[in-house]
Design a protein around this motif. Structure first.
Motif: not given
Ligand code: ADP
Ligand code: MG
Length: 683
Positions: A648-668
């Motif tokens: 599931l985590a792998e899928k989510e990462i791929k999704r984030i990569e694909l959408n070029n999502e800003d990862i700032k919210k993951f900073k904490p």
């Protein structure tokens, strides 16, 4: 007090906690608990329920019970070894609280006469009276006692009570963190927030509830943050611009045409993936993964060849000198006189070394082979275009990134590993790289027949070997580490060598960790030239080297190895087109479980499958010796139990990569879970 939305609180020093001084801090630091966040993973093992109280007349001897009593009378004997005693009562009876090694003042303070006090502990009975010896749970505030009290695996010097106190304190002060996951992900875990999950995690009644939402969510956080960091490293490296190489396919195909074999489809496919990376203007950071004997070397050398033809230099690094030399020799053979190829070895003379270094700096050497020595400070290249690193599955993310930085801007990086890993671990271990996988082995390969044999039946093995030698075949005889001691390791191999020498005069040689390098090479060279038939060795033959004529391997004390390791060792044979055999020797009859494991090996020659099964049996961390490798260990997540979460985590990462999502919210999340230095350049 705490700023409620600030994760920094969790990263602050332990002394920030009330009641925690330098003494406790020092003790905890010894256990690698350096800040508040680290303490969150210190979970209760079990608990004692002290929430219900009883009257004295209903006490059960030998059980942990809670009572509310009034101290009536002190007895402080001034004789050594006699304990202090406080007689207490409720309306139904009397009980003595006994204190060994205590101060009068302390006893008076915690059990003041006439006050109502709640105490809890294991009830004893002595001289017809209930008694409570050295009670630890005593308070005027009954609520403090009437709770579930957790038991922890204790750090020396820190009591259960202190643990309960500090962990309670942390839980009460948990900052309210902003949710970092998407709605969709959160939904899979019943929308449980991080804080709520932590609170649930510490509830004693939740011990072992691995399938509950709170647990799954926290395990997911951990996996996800690892993957995210890896993904960011990969993105970052790929953003580095370089000069693209121009591949001369005519030249490449000429080499391929002249090989003694034709490439498998997977070899062609992976070579093309690598070529594409080489010619692109982004830096390559790629892992070539393939089972033992799948033919990775030739793929990497063709990449080296293309790189040189494009005007760059190549460095090939192997884990051992023997392997470096083997690659070097093979390369000289297939590229004949088309380029300058050198080997830097520990035994090269100072003068030669200096000469090599000079030539490297002037681009007069095209491909250099060696161990990690080729990345020492004093080695500099004129125009390094590709680093190839063979058999370095034990390199962690940090080490790899360092290498990639070191090569310079135009330098692509290709790593190779013959260590197939379970699918769930791919992103964990190699998520920072692009992946090329060789699944298929050369067609000429036959499966290696694998047998197990009791050591007492060694005569059978000898008979078998005699037959093989008659057929012109060669044999590896591996004596592994018996104990954790190198000396024993070495002596077991020496003993076996002496034993075999008597049976096979002039046909046996010995190789072990103490053999010096020059001798090693001479021995291996002679083995390659078939000048003797049996090579007795410790596990140093494990990695990479290639002796197509050897087709039998005997592995002693085979139960000392994990399946993947056995598979690797076994992979030393079966490289030519002859039938090959692997005999696993055991000291005693196999247990049912051991039989199960060995059967996996007998039934399959597929390293990926074997690694999956091995992990199921032995658990993560133990397989492949990743434990010593500095690869991070998870606190909650388990690649076997939580394989679904890894996917599931792998899928989510791929999704984030694909959408070029800003990862700032993951900073904490990243800051909390992964404090590697790498993060400083990312978040
Ligand atoms: P590994 O992937 O374990 O590093 P190697 O590259 O050492 O494997 O290859 C093992 C052996 O197979 C070598 O002797 C190599 O020359 C040979 N080989 C490689 N590719 C092929 C192929 N396509 N067909 C036959 N033999 C091959
Ligand atoms: Mg190899």
């Amino acid at each position: 007090m705490t700023n409620k939305s600030n994760y920094e609180y969790l990263l602050s020093d332990l002394t920030k906690l009330k009641g925690v001084g330098t003494k406790t801090t020092t003790l905890l630091k010894k256990k690698k608990i350096n800040n508040i966040f680290d303490l969150l993973w210190k979970l209760p093992k079990s608990y004692t329920d002290r929430s219900h109280s009883v009257k004295i007349q209903n006490l059960k001897i030998g059980e942990n019970q809670t009572i509310t009593i009034i101290p009536q009378k002190y007895s402080f004997p001034r004789i050594r070894n006699l304990p202090n005693k406080v007689t207490c009562s409720d309306e139904t009876g009397e009980i003595d609280c006994i204190f060994f090694n205590s101060y009068e003042g302390y006893v008076r303070k915690i059990l003041p006469l006439g006050k109502e006090i709640t105490v809890s502990g294991k009830i004893g009975f002595f001289r017809k009276k209930y008694q409570l010896t050295n009670p630890k749970y005593i308070s005027e505030d009954s609520l403090l006692i009437k709770q579930k009290h957790n038991t922890y695996s204790l750090t020396e010097g820190i009591s259960e009570k202190i643990y309960n106190k500090i962990i309670n304190q942390i839980i009460t002060n948990l900052p309210l963190l902003h949710e970092w996951h998407s709605k969709n992900i959160l939904n899979k875990f019943g929308n449980v927030k991080w804080n709520e999950a932590i609170i649930e995690l510490h509830k004693p009644e939740n011990i072992g509830k691995y399938k509950k939402n709170f647990y799954q969510r926290l395990a997911f956080d951990e996996i996800f943050s690892t993957f995210l960091v890896n993904s960011e490293i990969r993105k970052k490296i790929k953003k580095i611009k370089k000069e693209g190489k121009s591949i001369d396919y005519t030249k490449q195909n000429n080499i391929i045409k002249n090989l003694k074999f034709s490439l498998t489809n997977d070899q062609k496919k992976t070579l093309e993936e690598i070529n594409l990376d080489l010619s692109s203007t982004n830096k390559m950071f790629r892992l070539l993964q393939g089972d033992v004997g799948s033919g990775k070397t030739i793929v990497s050398l063709l990449a080296a060849y293309n790189t040189v033809n494009s005007g760059f230099q190549v460095a090939v690094m192997a884990p051992t000198e023997i392997l470096a030399r083997q690659h070097y020799n093979f390369t000289r053979k297939i590229f004949s006189n088309q380029m300058n190829i050198e080997l830097i070895s520990g035994k090269s003379e100072y003068k030669t070394k200096k000469e090599i270094l000079k030539k490297l700096a002037k681009n007069e050497i095209n491909i250099i082979f060696g161990t990690h020595a080729i990345f020492q400070k004093k080695v500099s290249f004129k125009n390094l275009g590709l680093i190839i690193i063979d058999e370095q599955h034990k390199f962690g993310v940090n080490q790899r990134k360092l290498l990639s930085d070191k090569g310079g801007k135009n330098c692509d990086v290709l790593l190779m590993t013959a260590t197939p890993i379970p699918r769930t671990l791919t992103m964990t271990l190699y998520g920072d790289m692009d992946l090329s996988i060789i699944k298929e082995k050369p067609k000429s390969r036959k499966p290696i027949k694998t047998y197990s044999k009791l050591e007492s039946k060694i005569e059978d093995v000898i008979k078998f070997i005699k037959k093989e030698i008659k057929l012109g075949n060669q044999i590896f005889w591996v004596c592994p580490l018996i104990e954790e001691s190198k000396k024993l390791d070495h002596s077991s191999a020496v003993k076996k060598f002496e034993y075999l020498k008597k049976i096979f005069p002039n046909q046996v040689s010995l190789l072990h960790g103490k053999t010096d390098l020059e001798d090693k090479e001479i021995i291996l060279d002679k083995f390659l030239k078939k000048e003797f038939q049996i090579l007795v060795s410790t596990t140093i033959i494990e990695v990479g080297i290639d002796f197509p004529n050897a087709n039998v391997i005997i592995i002693e004390n085979a139960n000392k190895f994990g399946l993947s390791q056995l598979h690797q060792l076994r992979g030393r044979v079966g490289r030519g087109d002859k039938d090959s055999t692997c005999i696993l020797m055991f000291k005693s009859n196999l247990s049912e479980n051991a039989k199960k494991r060995i059967n996996i090996l007998k039934e399959s020659n597929d390293g990926f499958y074997i690694s999956e099964e091995d992990m199921k049996i032995r658990g993560f961390g133990d397989i492949l010796g990743f434990k010593q490798s500095g690869i991070k260990n998870f606190k909650l997540a388990d690649p076997v139990q939580n394989s679904d979460l890894f996917l599931l985590a792998e899928k989510e990462i791929k999704r984030i990569e694909l959408n070029n999502e800003d990862i700032k919210k993951f900073k904490p999340l990243i800051k909390l879970y992964d404090r590697a230095d790498i993060i400083n350049d990312i978040a």
